[in-house]
Design an enzyme around this catalytic site. Sequence first.
Site, mmCIF file in Angstrom:
data_model
loop_
_atom_site.group_PDB
_atom_site.id
_atom_site.type_symbol
_atom_site.label_atom_id
_atom_site.label_comp_id
_atom_site.label_asym_id
_atom_site.label_seq_id
_atom_site.Cartn_x
_atom_site.Cartn_y
_atom_site.Cartn_z
ATOM 1 N N ILE A 133 -26.451 -33.780 -1.722
ATOM 2 C CA ILE A 133 -25.840 -34.606 -2.774
ATOM 3 C C ILE A 133 -26.561 -35.956 -2.875
ATOM 4 O O ILE A 133 -26.768 -36.492 -3.971
ATOM 5 C CB ILE A 133 -24.324 -34.780 -2.509
ATOM 6 N N TYR A 137 -13.262 -32.211 10.716
ATOM 7 C CA TYR A 137 -14.019 -32.701 9.555
ATOM 8 C C TYR A 137 -13.065 -33.249 8.487
ATOM 9 O O TYR A 137 -13.213 -34.390 8.031
ATOM 10 C CB TYR A 137 -14.873 -31.557 8.985
ATOM 11 N N ASP A 160 -9.651 -17.847 6.214
ATOM 12 C CA ASP A 160 -10.174 -18.066 4.863
ATOM 13 C C ASP A 160 -9.007 -18.233 3.884
ATOM 14 O O ASP A 160 -8.004 -17.534 3.993
ATOM 15 C CB ASP A 160 -11.003 -16.837 4.467
HETATM 16 C C1 UD2 Z 1 -15.947 -24.197 3.259
HETATM 17 C C2 UD2 Z 1 -15.522 -25.443 3.991
HETATM 18 C C3 UD2 Z 1 -15.659 -26.628 3.093
HETATM 19 C C4 UD2 Z 1 -17.063 -26.752 2.524
HETATM 20 C C5 UD2 Z 1 -17.443 -25.457 1.832
HETATM 21 C C6 UD2 Z 1 -18.898 -25.493 1.382
HETATM 22 C C7 UD2 Z 1 -13.804 -24.818 5.634
HETATM 23 C C8 UD2 Z 1 -12.346 -24.855 5.946
HETATM 24 N N1 UD2 Z 1 -14.137 -25.311 4.442
HETATM 25 O O1 UD2 Z 1 -15.002 -23.890 2.287
HETATM 26 O O2 UD2 Z 1 -15.346 -27.783 3.761
HETATM 27 O O3 UD2 Z 1 -17.971 -27.053 3.550
HETATM 28 O O4 UD2 Z 1 -17.266 -24.373 2.709
HETATM 29 O O5 UD2 Z 1 -18.991 -25.201 0.046
HETATM 30 O O6 UD2 Z 1 -14.612 -24.374 6.418
HETATM 31 N N2 UD2 Z 1 -18.219 -15.975 1.694
HETATM 32 C C9 UD2 Z 1 -18.694 -14.671 1.520
HETATM 33 N N3 UD2 Z 1 -19.944 -14.362 1.959
HETATM 34 C C10 UD2 Z 1 -20.765 -15.283 2.564
HETATM 35 C C11 UD2 Z 1 -20.282 -16.614 2.730
HETATM 36 C C12 UD2 Z 1 -18.997 -16.912 2.288
HETATM 37 O O7 UD2 Z 1 -17.985 -13.810 0.998
HETATM 38 O O8 UD2 Z 1 -21.898 -14.926 2.921
HETATM 39 C C13 UD2 Z 1 -16.873 -16.294 1.188
HETATM 40 C C14 UD2 Z 1 -15.994 -17.035 2.167
HETATM 41 O O9 UD2 Z 1 -15.379 -16.150 3.061
HETATM 42 C C15 UD2 Z 1 -15.019 -17.710 1.206
HETATM 43 C C16 UD2 Z 1 -15.877 -18.002 -0.040
HETATM 44 O O10 UD2 Z 1 -17.020 -17.168 0.080
HETATM 45 O O11 UD2 Z 1 -13.984 -16.839 0.838
HETATM 46 C C17 UD2 Z 1 -16.322 -19.451 -0.142
HETATM 47 O O12 UD2 Z 1 -16.899 -19.794 1.099
HETATM 48 P P1 UD2 Z 1 -17.555 -21.250 1.390
HETATM 49 O O13 UD2 Z 1 -17.832 -21.275 2.846
HETATM 50 O O14 UD2 Z 1 -18.676 -21.490 0.457
HETATM 51 O O15 UD2 Z 1 -16.444 -22.282 0.951
HETATM 52 P P2 UD2 Z 1 -14.940 -22.592 1.423
HETATM 53 O O16 UD2 Z 1 -14.210 -23.055 0.229
HETATM 54 O O17 UD2 Z 1 -14.375 -21.432 2.148
#
Ligand code: UD2
Length: 310
Positions: free
Chosen positions: A13, A147, A276
Amino acid sequence: MGNILVTGAAGFIGSHTTDQLLAAGHEVLGVDNFRTGHRRNLNAALRSAAFRLVEADVAEPGVLAALVAGFRPEAIIHLAALVSVQESIQDPALNQRLNVRATELVAAAAEAQGVARIVFASSAAIYGDATALPIEEEAPKQPISPYGEAKLVSEGILLKTTGRGVTVRCHRYFNVFGPRQDPASPYSGVISIFDRRYREGKAVTIYGDGQQTRDFISVHDVARANVIAATQPGIVSGAANICTGRATSLRDIVAVFAAHYPAVSPPLYTESRPGDIIHSLGKPARAREQLGFVAQVPVAVALGELIETQ
Ligand code: UD2
């Protein structure tokens, strides 16, 4: 045009924010310790005479005070952080140092030296598992990671300085994505991981059924929100979600990639990740009211741009 100090300038960012500040004619002093940032993110910025980059650790006492004294910025955009939720769980002391102690030093330097504004990278992580969607700023703050806790504490530290002449804007970013996001860990932003997998011609893995949704926002919009908050006259102190107010599912994301990479095998589906959340969505109204900020880049357009980026 004013002087703006950007901490974490070599990060995802930070580098986009720096690029936009320079394009708008500001003088920028970037600070980064290159722990997770990369000099290559600033290749364009480093060609500008209005940009200077200093390698330093802002959590080290005295560093920021000296830089602020020398550069006399009208605003500090504080983006330097320990950005991995996972790492904050593994090393809470480092999280405390990089995400809380550094913020205290930003607040102290700004206050002591008459910096007019601070813009801070907060996070939707401060809300924890929100029950009511879309998430409003007044929603309960129940962070579930060190965090998220550190971001919440930092907001409090910074907002305390507002009574002493500093305007503070806390930006609660939702799921930011775009060029230069680091896909290094399995816990990196999902779009950065998918982007790398498709480029390598490999199938992505979806945890769960792919119907989970996030409020994905382009880094270009996020950088623009930072620039507005740091430079536009008449801004008041406060905290606001930086989000689109639109839910996008992982299946929607995969559909865009699949259209660009027809030869890559379809996604593999596996168990949901423990802990998740299924849906996350922000309410964007307050950023519009207080900053005049509305996200402009549709997710599909920003994804297309990411895929085309070399
Ligand atoms: C995580 C973090 C958030 C921020 C964000 C990055 C926590 C609690 N929150 O949230 O702080 O850093 O990531 O954008 O850790 N997924 C897949 N396949 C993959 C990777 C992820 O299906 O290879 C899914 C994951 O299980 C989730 C969704 O994609 O359901 C989004 O995952 P993320 O890690 O990008 O974001 P988020 O909102 O879970």
